[in-house]
Motif scaffolding. Structure first.
Motif, PDB file in Angstrom:
ATOM      1  N   SER A 137       0.816  -1.220   0.000  1.00  0.00           N
ATOM      2  CA  SER A 137       0.000   0.000   0.000  1.00  0.00           C
ATOM      3  C   SER A 137       0.849   1.269   0.000  1.00  0.00           C
ATOM      4  CB  SER A 137      -0.923   0.021   1.218  1.00  0.00           C
ATOM      5  OG  SER A 137      -1.747  -1.117   1.262  1.00  0.00           O
ATOM      6  N   PHE A 138       2.026   1.217   0.639  1.00  0.00           N
ATOM      7  CA  PHE A 138       2.852   2.414   0.764  1.00  0.00           C
ATOM      8  C   PHE A 138       3.433   2.873  -0.572  1.00  0.00           C
ATOM      9  CE2 PHE A 138       3.664   0.523   5.173  1.00  0.00           C
ATOM     10  CZ  PHE A 138       2.561   1.177   5.707  1.00  0.00           C
ATOM     11  N   PHE A 139       3.400   2.019  -1.589  1.00  0.00           N
ATOM     12  CA  PHE A 139       3.906   2.391  -2.906  1.00  0.00           C
ATOM     13  C   PHE A 139       2.864   3.172  -3.709  1.00  0.00           C
ATOM     14  CE2 PHE A 139       6.874  -0.780  -1.631  1.00  0.00           C
ATOM     15  CZ  PHE A 139       8.027  -0.575  -2.365  1.00  0.00           C
ATOM     16  N   GLY A 140       1.642   3.227  -3.208  1.00  0.00           N
ATOM     17  CA  GLY A 140       0.568   3.935  -3.905  1.00  0.00           C
ATOM     18  C   GLY A 140       0.428   5.366  -3.441  1.00  0.00           C
ATOM     19  N   PRO A 141      -0.579   6.072  -3.948  1.00  0.00           N
ATOM     20  CA  PRO A 141      -0.746   7.504  -3.636  1.00  0.00           C
ATOM     21  C   PRO A 141      -1.323   7.795  -2.260  1.00  0.00           C
ATOM     22  CG  PRO A 141      -2.500   6.748  -5.092  1.00  0.00           C
ATOM     23  CD  PRO A 141      -1.551   5.603  -4.954  1.00  0.00           C
ATOM     24  N   ALA A 142      -1.922   6.798  -1.604  1.00  0.00           N
ATOM     25  CA  ALA A 142      -2.543   7.042  -0.298  1.00  0.00           C
ATOM     26  C   ALA A 142      -1.492   7.450   0.732  1.00  0.00           C
ATOM     27  CB  ALA A 142      -3.293   5.803   0.167  1.00  0.00           C
ATOM     28  N   PHE A 143      -1.917   8.245   1.707  1.00  0.00           N
ATOM     29  CA  PHE A 143      -1.020   8.790   2.732  1.00  0.00           C
ATOM     30  C   PHE A 143      -1.250   8.060   4.052  1.00  0.00           C
ATOM     31  CE2 PHE A 143      -0.111  12.566   5.670  1.00  0.00           C
ATOM     32  CZ  PHE A 143       1.258  12.326   5.661  1.00  0.00           C
ATOM     33  N   TYR A 144      -0.162   7.538   4.649  1.00  0.00           N
ATOM     34  CA  TYR A 144      -0.252   6.798   5.912  1.00  0.00           C
ATOM     35  C   TYR A 144       0.691   7.463   6.923  1.00  0.00           C
ATOM     36  CZ  TYR A 144      -2.392   3.210   2.954  1.00  0.00           C
ATOM     37  OH  TYR A 144      -3.206   2.528   2.079  1.00  0.00           O
ATOM     38  N   PRO A 145       0.230   8.491   7.617  1.00  0.00           N
ATOM     39  CA  PRO A 145       1.134   9.310   8.428  1.00  0.00           C
ATOM     40  C   PRO A 145       1.747   8.626   9.637  1.00  0.00           C
ATOM     41  CG  PRO A 145      -1.154   9.973   8.769  1.00  0.00           C
ATOM     42  CD  PRO A 145      -1.152   9.005   7.633  1.00  0.00           C
ATOM     43  N   TRP A 146       1.022   7.686  10.282  1.00  0.00           N
ATOM     44  CA  TRP A 146       1.526   7.121  11.538  1.00  0.00           C
ATOM     45  C   TRP A 146       1.779   5.613  11.482  1.00  0.00           C
ATOM     46  CZ3 TRP A 146       3.401  10.724  14.341  1.00  0.00           C
ATOM     47  CH2 TRP A 146       2.817  11.985  14.361  1.00  0.00           C
ATOM     48  N   ALA A 159       7.745   4.982   6.349  1.00  0.00           N
ATOM     49  CA  ALA A 159       8.434   6.258   6.536  1.00  0.00           C
ATOM     50  C   ALA A 159       8.695   6.928   5.194  1.00  0.00           C
ATOM     51  CB  ALA A 159       9.746   6.043   7.283  1.00  0.00           C
ATOM     52  N   GLY A 160       9.044   6.131   4.175  1.00  0.00           N
ATOM     53  CA  GLY A 160       9.246   6.676   2.840  1.00  0.00           C
ATOM     54  C   GLY A 160       7.978   7.287   2.281  1.00  0.00           C
ATOM     55  N   ASN A 161       6.841   6.661   2.558  1.00  0.00           N
ATOM     56  CA  ASN A 161       5.552   7.193   2.118  1.00  0.00           C
ATOM     57  C   ASN A 161       5.303   8.577   2.717  1.00  0.00           C
ATOM     58  OD1 ASN A 161       2.459   7.489   2.899  1.00  0.00           O
ATOM     59  ND2 ASN A 161       2.510   6.206   1.069  1.00  0.00           N
ATOM     60  N   VAL A 162       5.593   8.730   3.987  1.00  0.00           N
ATOM     61  CA  VAL A 162       5.383  10.015   4.673  1.00  0.00           C
ATOM     62  C   VAL A 162       6.343  11.074   4.126  1.00  0.00           C
ATOM     63  CG1 VAL A 162       5.490  11.195   6.900  1.00  0.00           C
ATOM     64  CG2 VAL A 162       4.545   8.891   6.764  1.00  0.00           C
ATOM     65  N   LEU A 163       7.618  10.720   4.008  1.00  0.00           N
ATOM     66  CA  LEU A 163       8.612  11.691   3.557  1.00  0.00           C
ATOM     67  C   LEU A 163       8.393  12.098   2.109  1.00  0.00           C
ATOM     68  CD1 LEU A 163      11.779  10.148   5.243  1.00  0.00           C
ATOM     69  CD2 LEU A 163      10.632  12.282   5.864  1.00  0.00           C
ATOM     70  N   ALA A 164       7.895  11.184   1.288  1.00  0.00           N
ATOM     71  CA  ALA A 164       7.622  11.507  -0.115  1.00  0.00           C
ATOM     72  C   ALA A 164       6.560  12.595  -0.229  1.00  0.00           C
ATOM     73  CB  ALA A 164       7.178  10.251  -0.862  1.00  0.00           C
ATOM     74  N   HIS A 165       5.532  12.469   0.576  1.00  0.00           N
ATOM     75  CA  HIS A 165       4.490  13.500   0.557  1.00  0.00           C
ATOM     76  C   HIS A 165       5.016  14.828   1.095  1.00  0.00           C
ATOM     77  CE1 HIS A 165       1.741  10.036   0.034  1.00  0.00           C
ATOM     78  NE2 HIS A 165       0.937  10.920  -0.511  1.00  0.00           N
ATOM     79  N   ALA A 166       5.903  14.781   2.076  1.00  0.00           N
ATOM     80  CA  ALA A 166       6.443  16.014   2.650  1.00  0.00           C
ATOM     81  C   ALA A 166       7.413  16.701   1.691  1.00  0.00           C
ATOM     82  CB  ALA A 166       7.147  15.709   3.968  1.00  0.00           C
ATOM     83  N   LEU A 167       8.166  15.913   0.923  1.00  0.00           N
ATOM     84  CA  LEU A 167       9.188  16.469   0.042  1.00  0.00           C
ATOM     85  C   LEU A 167       8.722  16.604  -1.408  1.00  0.00           C
ATOM     86  CD1 LEU A 167      12.265  14.457   1.415  1.00  0.00           C
ATOM     87  CD2 LEU A 167      11.685  16.847   1.880  1.00  0.00           C
ATOM     88  N   HIS A 168       7.500  16.170  -1.683  1.00  0.00           N
ATOM     89  CA  HIS A 168       6.922  16.265  -3.026  1.00  0.00           C
ATOM     90  C   HIS A 168       7.782  15.525  -4.055  1.00  0.00           C
ATOM     91  CE1 HIS A 168       4.173  19.202  -1.315  1.00  0.00           C
ATOM     92  NE2 HIS A 168       5.217  19.894  -0.870  1.00  0.00           N
ATOM     93  N   VAL A 169       8.014  14.280  -3.788  1.00  0.00           N
ATOM     94  CA  VAL A 169       8.801  13.409  -4.671  1.00  0.00           C
ATOM     95  C   VAL A 169       7.990  12.147  -4.954  1.00  0.00           C
ATOM     96  CG1 VAL A 169      11.037  14.275  -3.882  1.00  0.00           C
ATOM     97  CG2 VAL A 169       9.944  12.396  -2.658  1.00  0.00           C
ATOM     98  N   PRO A 170       8.420  11.314  -5.910  1.00  0.00           N
ATOM     99  CA  PRO A 170       7.667  10.084  -6.210  1.00  0.00           C
ATOM    100  C   PRO A 170       7.518   9.189  -4.982  1.00  0.00           C
ATOM    101  CG  PRO A 170       9.260  10.532  -7.950  1.00  0.00           C
ATOM    102  CD  PRO A 170       9.549  11.507  -6.855  1.00  0.00           C
ATOM    103  N   VAL A 171       6.292   8.859  -4.655  1.00  0.00           N
ATOM    104  CA  VAL A 171       6.012   8.069  -3.457  1.00  0.00           C
ATOM    105  C   VAL A 171       6.596   6.672  -3.580  1.00  0.00           C
ATOM    106  CG1 VAL A 171       4.186   7.072  -2.025  1.00  0.00           C
ATOM    107  CG2 VAL A 171       3.920   9.373  -2.947  1.00  0.00           C
TER     108      VAL A 171
END
Length: 432
Positions: A305-314, A346-358
């Motif tokens: 799931s973390f490779f997709g566009p959904a956001f999992y903050p915690w 963690a990569g999923n969270v940081l990708a959304h924060a840094l605006h890079v490919p999730v």
């Protein structure tokens, strides 16, 4: 003189052929046992998801496994660290019963929902079968050490479907910062054959959906190294390294607390089981039980799931807590797949924060957190290539090596050596 030389050469060729035959036989056995293990994990995971009430049996299951080890398996309870110790300082050898003990214990852990992995089981299966094979054929201590290293490589390579990474991991995990290339060829041979054997049984490894394979330039060419993206990967890798350190330190420190609170080893898993049930109630879902490769229900948190566009903050935090609790209390399995989960989340969270490919950051986190926790950056870089493709190898290398530097000398394998000391001895010296 020529007759003596010819006789020596002939005996050397016979010796190599003998070792090769032993190695092939051992690798096929390890690959086959890992195939059985992976099939059993699929079966019990499906059973757990279909019967959620099994979770409430986790404390009792943990105590049952703890008593089993306490009564019959005290000499194999050291697990993967015992195998690494045996390679560094050959002694009585690793008992064959380590393989069935850890395999059954890990399957039981997953059936009832413990957040553990599978690499520890694969390494112990490989090491115990290698030790038994060495005793069967009366191998010398140096040959036994080589075979034990090959057993680690075969177990790791076949359980994840990454034979090249498995071979390098078996060398890299022994001593921090130093590779002994004497065993590279036999380790690679064992890992490749074991992987073939595992796949021959119809086992299919997970496909992770990494679509990003470089930046497309204005002229249509593919640029594999974007300086800005590389800098963001390096910054994220600092976080991945800190997560590795937090994970390893948390497991070791909580395990020490558990020993003080509950001196009986067989009773400690009950604490971890009860804590897991309470955590599920607090979180309100079962996303953090078991391996967590696929979501237990649609939209749930999982590695895929973390490779997709959904956001999992915690999700990274919850998986950390779930895994530390059960490992510190004595449940059997491993740390690697939970580390994959932790890194990808963690990569999923940081990708959304840094605006890079999730998907890229999920993949980099996947291998980097494990690299920092196991102190095996080269093996994890190669694992990234084998799992996700070679197009992003520069980003994998940056992530793994920076994370390894930032995680320090703390690691999940306490028998791993730093120069001439084990990590356990190094930690003790630092504290004193």
């Amino acid at each position: 003189m020529n007759d003596v030389q010819n006789q020596f050469r002939f005996s050397s060729v016979l010796g190599y052929c003998r070792m090769l035959a032993v190695l092939v036989m051992l690798s096929v056995c390890i690959g086959s046992v890992c195939a059985l293990f992976l099939w059993l994990l699929d079966v019990v995971t499906a059973c757990r998801i279909a019967h959620p009430g099994l979770l409430f049996g986790l404390p009792l299951a943990g105590v049952a496994v703890g008593l089993w080890y306490f009564w019959f398996g005290r000499d194999v309870e050291g697990g993967a660290n015992l195998i690494v110790d045996e390679i560094h300082e050959p002694g009585a050898g690793v008992q064959l019963r380590m393989a069935p003990f850890v395999l059954i214990a890990t399957v039981v852990s997953h059936l009832f929902g413990a957040s553990v992995g599978r690499e520890g089981t694969a390494i112990q299966v490989g090491g115990s079968l290698a030790s038994a094979t060495a005793r069967l054929f009366g191998l010398r201590p140096s040959e036994t050490c080589a075979l034990l290293t090959c057993g680690i490589a075969a177990g790791f390579g076949s359980v994840f479907g990454t034979p090249v990474a498995g071979a390098v991991f078996a060398l890299e995990v022994l001593t921090l910062g130093r590779l002994d290339y004497r065993f590279l060829l036999p380790a690679a041979t064992a890992s490749i054959i074991a992987d073939w054997s595992c796949r021959a049984w119809g086992v299919h490894h997970v496909f992770y959906p990494l679509m990003f394979q470089g930046t497309v330039m204005a002229d249509g060419t593919l640029w594999h190294v974007n300086p800005v993206l590389a800098a963001k990967v390096a910054g994220a890798a600092v976080v991945f390294g800190l997560l590795s350190w937090i994970f390893a330190e948390s497991v070791h420190r909580l395990a020490a607390v558990m020993k003080t609170v509950c001196p009986r080893t067989w009773l400690r898993p009950a604490i971890g089981g009860i804590a897991t049930i309470l955590l599920v109630i607090i979180v309100g879902n079962r996303d953090y039980l078991g391996l967590g490769v696929f979501p237990a229900e649609p939209g749930g948190a999982s590695i895929v799931s973390f490779f997709g566009p959904a956001f999992y903050p915690w999700s990274w935090l919850w998986k950390l807590v779930f895994t530390v609790v059960v490992l510190a209390s004595g449940f059997k399995g491993g740390e690697v797949t939970p580390l994959f989960f932790l890194g990808a989340a963690a990569g999923n969270v940081l990708a959304h924060a840094l605006h890079v490919p999730v998907d890229l950051f999920a993949a980099v986190g996947f291998v980097s957190v494990f690299a920092g926790a196991a102190n095996t950056p080269l093996a994890c870089t190669l694992m990234g290539v084998e799992l996700f493709g070679a197009g992003d190898i520069v980003y994998f290398a940056i992530g793994c090596f920076v994370a390894c530097v930032c995680s320090g000398k703390t690691g999940i394998y306490l028998s791993q050596r730093v120069g001439t000391m084990t990590l356990r001895e190094a930690r003790s010296r630092i504290r004193n």
